[in-house]
Design an enzyme around this catalytic site. Sequence first.
Site, PDB file in Angstrom:
ATOM      1  CG  ASP A 115      -3.073   3.894  -1.995  1.00 43.04           C
ATOM      2  OD1 ASP A 115      -3.731   3.652  -3.021  1.00 43.04           O
ATOM      3  OD2 ASP A 115      -3.117   3.188  -0.982  1.00 43.04           O
ATOM      4  CG  ASP A 165      -6.064   0.340  -1.455  1.00 44.03           C
ATOM      5  OD1 ASP A 165      -5.285   1.310  -1.364  1.00 44.03           O
ATOM      6  OD2 ASP A 165      -5.982  -0.659  -0.708  1.00 44.03           O
ATOM      7  CB  SER A 168      -0.961  -0.033   1.190  1.00 52.16           C
ATOM      8  OG  SER A 168      -1.901   1.006   1.103  1.00 52.16           O
ATOM      9  CG  ASP A 200      -2.604  -0.614  -2.872  1.00 50.29           C
ATOM     10  OD1 ASP A 200      -2.511   0.520  -2.375  1.00 50.29           O
ATOM     11  OD2 ASP A 200      -3.292  -1.525  -2.375  1.00 50.29           O
TER      12      ASP A 200
END
Length: 579
Positions: free
Chosen positions: A305, A309, A146, A307
């Site tokens: 961000d 999500d 993340s 990734d």
Amino acid sequence: MRSWEQVYQKWSLNSELDEKLKFELDQEKSEQALEDAFYKELSFGTGGMRGILGAGTNRMNIYTVRKAVDGLANYLLVHRVNVRDRGVVIAYDSRHMSREFALEAAKVLGVYGIKAHIFQSIHPTPLLSFAVRYLNTAAGMMITASHNPPNYNGLKVYNENGGQIIPQEADQIVQYIDQVKDELSISIKEQSDLEKEGLLYWIGNEIDHAYLERLKYISQMRSSFASKKKDLSIVFTPLHGTSYDLVTKGLEQLNFTNVHVVEQQAVPDPEFSTVESPNPEEHQAFEMAMDLGKQKDADILLATDPDGDRLGVAVKNKAGDYQVLTGNQLGVLLLEYILKHSNLSIVKNARIVKSVVTTELAEAIADSYGVELINTLTGFKYIGEKIQQFDSTGETFIFGFEESYGYLISGFVRDKDAVQAAVTATEMAFYWKGQGKTLLDALDDIYKVHGYYLEGMSSLTLNGKEGARQISETMEGIRLQENAAIGRFRVVAIEDYLVEERTVLGDNQTDRLELPKENMLKFILEGNAWVCLRPSGTEPKLKYYYGVCGQDKQDAEVKLEELKQEMDSLIKSTMTVMA
């Protein structure tokens, strides 16, 4: 010899150890660093596992990945049907070793005859969730850490419903992982053999196209209006991550053509070299977007961000400067916009879902529309679990969010989705611009109706073995105290999620909490104020959240700062006593 030293010796003397990891061990002279790398195994939980890259059982490397995947494979073969034919879908982000870890996972699955579907290029987490359901795989894996620092990576596991695994599933998987006694000797198949035997399938663009087709239908605009070009200036940055293609194409589908991308941050970069932290919750992540926004006179700034999500949004205030919305503020704006444009006479049993540490303003808004709001524990996996339950109960999911910049508009994905959120936030900004208002104006209107809600979050980072002990003891110390008030805020009720009880002070009434067990405490305070404490599930942090409701902005800000200071003092004093 201490136990960690024995594990270290096993690794360092292994003649077949990966050359890079072997070199790292040979160069490391700090006993403390070696102990931290080997004193335990990297923990696996509902968020999968996440940690610092490097050699050791407490690090992310090919051997800890293999061990986790070996346990997962055995779990799937027992607890799921047609696993070998259905396979597992794997996606990965732009971090160091992400693609390598994805391939290592496939190499382990192949030993069990389980097919792996791997994306050919980096993709965001929500597309992995979508792909599980689209391909009907037995599970999914996302290689990402993340928004953690560049030296981290992780592996998140998704169940066959496309949601992150829940505690019961994680506990069962851990039982199989624990049966793997030697992470250095796990069998693997080579890539060439996997491809030859049909056990490795590389995914092209077909799932992207299917996702984008579904994305069209989350718009609240009339289809005739969606096809027209729109006079909204947008700046977007993917912060060196995965969401560039899907966000830009999603906006283009609704004819938002005036999109300016921060080019320096559109390039995938595992070092995230243009930001201190690739986290849209951190205002510094918006610096380059703000500079470009001023050049282009942008109405809205979007940042996702790495990734893909989480979404952060900034808009101009009355002084002409860009103001970053909090996760709670963007959440209630999206909630109000969606409810305002929903035909609730047609949408039966509409449900909003949020976490217990997310703003209580959401409940006030939901109540005003006559829609039921459901609280879950922290973690979007619980929101995904609720959506799955709605499929069989006849309830209709229409929005879910968390204060940590996670939003989901439509349940065709079962995890937070920055692509959905970016497209909807842009559409919402366009709608309010047509009403002569900014998103800040729309937020003020909400406050005028429901009260001025403000929230904050602080965290205390405590690394290593000693840090974990301090976090555990601090939580237990606060749990043992008799807190009738926090500063001048009287405690109305205490919710202890570890024992699943809610105690109302005064009448000493105790009720059962209908939520899973978690090491979390929430204090309900008078005047719609509250505080909540919980250890982070993915970082070595003790997090504490707090919220207030004021008569106006100044009153709320004073109350929030006072409550923050009281919580700082409570944490500090408890740690001193427990030391």
